[in-house]
Write a protein that holds these residues in place. Structure first.
Motif, short mmCIF file in Angstrom:
data_model
loop_
_atom_site.label_atom_id
_atom_site.label_comp_id
_atom_site.label_asym_id
_atom_site.label_seq_id
_atom_site.Cartn_x
_atom_site.Cartn_y
_atom_site.Cartn_z
N GLN A 349 0.82 -1.21 0.00
CA GLN A 349 0.00 0.00 0.00
C GLN A 349 0.86 1.27 0.00
O GLN A 349 0.41 2.33 -0.42
CB GLN A 349 -0.93 -0.01 1.21
CG GLN A 349 -1.99 1.09 1.19
CD GLN A 349 -3.05 0.89 2.26
OE1 GLN A 349 -3.27 -0.23 2.72
NE2 GLN A 349 -3.69 1.97 2.65
N MET A 350 2.14 1.17 0.46
CA MET A 350 3.02 2.34 0.45
C MET A 350 3.38 2.80 -0.96
O MET A 350 3.79 3.94 -1.16
CB MET A 350 4.31 2.03 1.24
CG MET A 350 4.08 1.86 2.73
SD MET A 350 5.58 1.43 3.65
CE MET A 350 6.50 2.94 3.50
N SER A 351 3.19 1.91 -1.95
CA SER A 351 3.40 2.28 -3.35
C SER A 351 2.10 2.47 -4.12
O SER A 351 2.10 2.49 -5.34
CB SER A 351 4.27 1.22 -4.04
OG SER A 351 3.65 -0.06 -3.97
N ASP A 352 1.01 2.61 -3.39
CA ASP A 352 -0.30 2.82 -4.01
C ASP A 352 -0.33 4.17 -4.72
O ASP A 352 0.23 5.17 -4.22
CB ASP A 352 -1.39 2.77 -2.93
CG ASP A 352 -2.78 2.65 -3.54
OD1 ASP A 352 -3.33 1.54 -3.52
OD2 ASP A 352 -3.31 3.68 -4.03
N PRO A 355 -2.28 9.04 -2.99
CA PRO A 355 -1.42 9.60 -1.94
C PRO A 355 -2.01 9.45 -0.54
O PRO A 355 -1.27 9.35 0.44
CB PRO A 355 -1.27 11.06 -2.35
CG PRO A 355 -2.41 11.34 -3.26
CD PRO A 355 -2.72 10.07 -3.96
N GLN A 358 -1.04 6.03 0.61
CA GLN A 358 0.39 6.01 0.93
C GLN A 358 0.66 6.61 2.31
O GLN A 358 1.42 6.06 3.11
CB GLN A 358 1.18 6.80 -0.13
CG GLN A 358 1.22 6.14 -1.50
CD GLN A 358 2.05 6.95 -2.47
OE1 GLN A 358 2.81 7.82 -2.07
NE2 GLN A 358 1.91 6.64 -3.76
N LYS A 359 0.04 7.76 2.57
CA LYS A 359 0.23 8.43 3.85
C LYS A 359 -0.26 7.56 5.00
O LYS A 359 0.38 7.44 6.05
CB LYS A 359 -0.48 9.77 3.85
CG LYS A 359 -0.29 10.58 5.11
CD LYS A 359 -0.97 11.93 5.00
CE LYS A 359 -0.77 12.74 6.28
NZ LYS A 359 -1.43 14.08 6.19
N ARG A 362 2.30 4.70 5.50
CA ARG A 362 3.55 5.15 6.14
C ARG A 362 3.34 5.42 7.62
O ARG A 362 4.19 5.09 8.46
CB ARG A 362 4.06 6.41 5.44
CG ARG A 362 4.67 6.15 4.07
CD ARG A 362 5.52 7.33 3.63
NE ARG A 362 4.73 8.55 3.50
CZ ARG A 362 4.15 8.96 2.38
NH1 ARG A 362 4.27 8.24 1.26
NH2 ARG A 362 3.46 10.10 2.35
#
Length: 386
Positions: A349-352, A355, A358-359, A362
């Motif tokens: 999901q961090m490379s989704d 944004p 992603q946030k 992270r």
């Protein structure tokens, strides 16, 4: 996540720039090389030659070496440095002893120098001896050299300076701009040695040609008394009352150093209160400007004590940063393994492309890395965080 990394990079960049600027200042001030920045040479006259009470003619700085000189002149003693090694021209299997006096005094020739065909009475000698045979079993364990080598030790004695008519000794300031650096005494006209010299010649066609020649060159010696008001005098140490020569064993004291820093030239450096001018203000401790030699895979390098300390500090700091990064990486890896059920959801999901997703991933990643106990919530069964 980025702020600490950026801060670390800024600190590293600052330290590298500080090191570079220090080296540039060192070169700009003229302290590179064995010659350093000495003042004009003075010829001894009157009490300077009789009592070794020196006065620089250009700055007016006075240096009183009479107490040391008395041991050479009246008591006919040498100052000796035992077991020096590690210089750029030293043999790896040999150690070197140095016998020297001040202000042109010439005591009787050392016993180890008897028998040499070209030897003569001189104010300074270098005696070479084999390293292994100069060690006793106890000395090997303690990694120190005996003052008296075993009988049969290979010795090679050469005079590395001359004093007297036709070969007068000279003295000068170590640094012409600041007498508080100390004073140095120079001897020349020692026994000849072959010095490697690059000579430019012309070929038959007129082109420049560089040719290496080994030129017979008289040995010379520079004895530097660097100003250190806190160093122990001979009277306090009791050495002046000892029988025989005044011995200083390399490794047991850091107040004296000896090295062949250039082919056929020797520099003996002694940190001593006698190196401080008696009529000038001592601005600060100047020992950091002493030239020392370091060795790495590329060979020997000439630098100063301050530069060597800074280099060691930077190397230690970089190792510490690397250690912290490795420990931090190992810790993150352990936490990721402990929370692997969450990681299978968070990492993709961090490379989704969204944004917001992603946030959210992270934020959850950081929270899990900083969670050292068991996570309160069980990882969801889906493929995304809510």
């Amino acid at each position: 996540m980025r702020s600490p990394l950026h801060l670390s990079l800024l600190v590293l960049a600052f330290l590298v720039m500080f090191q570079s600027s220090s080296q540039a200042k060192y070169k700009r001030d003229g302290y590179t090389g064995r010659k350093g920045n000495p003042g004009p040479k003075n010829r001894p006259v009157g009490n300077e030659e009789r009592l070794c009470m020196l006065e620089d003619k250009h700055s007016g700085a006075k240096f009183d070496l009479s107490q040391l000189f008395r041991l050479n002149k009246a008591e006919r003693k040498f100052f000796t440095i035992q077991g020096a090694s590690g210089g750029p021209f030293d043999h790896v299997d040999m150690v070197y002893d140095y016998h020297f006096t001040l202000c042109g005094s010439v005591p009787p020739t050392p016993f180890d120098c008897f028998g040499g065909e070209t030897i003569f009475r001189a104010p300074a000698y270098q005696i070479t001896r084999r390293k292994d045979s100069a060690l006793s079993d106890d000395a090997k364990k303690a990694k120190t050299y005996e003052a008296q080598p075993e009988k049969g030790t290979l010795r090679n004695c050469v005079a590395i300076g001359r004093a007297g008519e036709g070969n007068p000794w000279t003295y000068s300031l170590i640094n012409k701009d600041d007498p508080s650096y100390g004073v140095q005494i120079d001897y020349e006209g020692g026994e000849e040695c072959l010095k490697r010299t690059v000579v430019r010649t012309k070929t038959e066609s007129g082109r420049d040609k560089r040719e290496v020649q080994w030129i017979p060159t008289p040995r010379s010696t520079t004895i530097k008394f660097t100003c250190n008001p806190k160093a122990m005098t001979l009277e306090r140490s009791g050495e002046s009352k000892a029988q025989g020569n005044i011995e200083r064993i390399i490794g047991n004291t850091q107040s004296i150093h000896a090295v062949e820093d250039d082919m056929c030239h020797y520099t003996l450096t002694w940190e001593s209160p006698y190196g401080c001018p008696t009529n000038k203000k001592i601005t600060k401790d100047r020992r950091g400007g002493d030239v020392v030699f370091t060795q790495d895979a590329k060979g020997f390098h000439s630098t100063t004590r301050n530069q060597a300390r800074k280099s060691m500090f930077l190397a230690s700091f970089f190792k510490f940063i690397l250690f912290v990064l490795l420990c931090g990486g190992a810790g993150v890896g352990v936490q990721m393994f402990r929370h692997w059920r969450w990681m299978k959801i968070i990492l993709p999901q961090m490379s989704d492309p969204n944004p917001i997703q992603q946030k959210l991933a992270r934020k959850k990643f950081v929270k899990l890395i900083l969670t050292f106990g068991t996570a309160r919530k069980i990882a969801p069964s889906g493929s995304r965080l809510v």
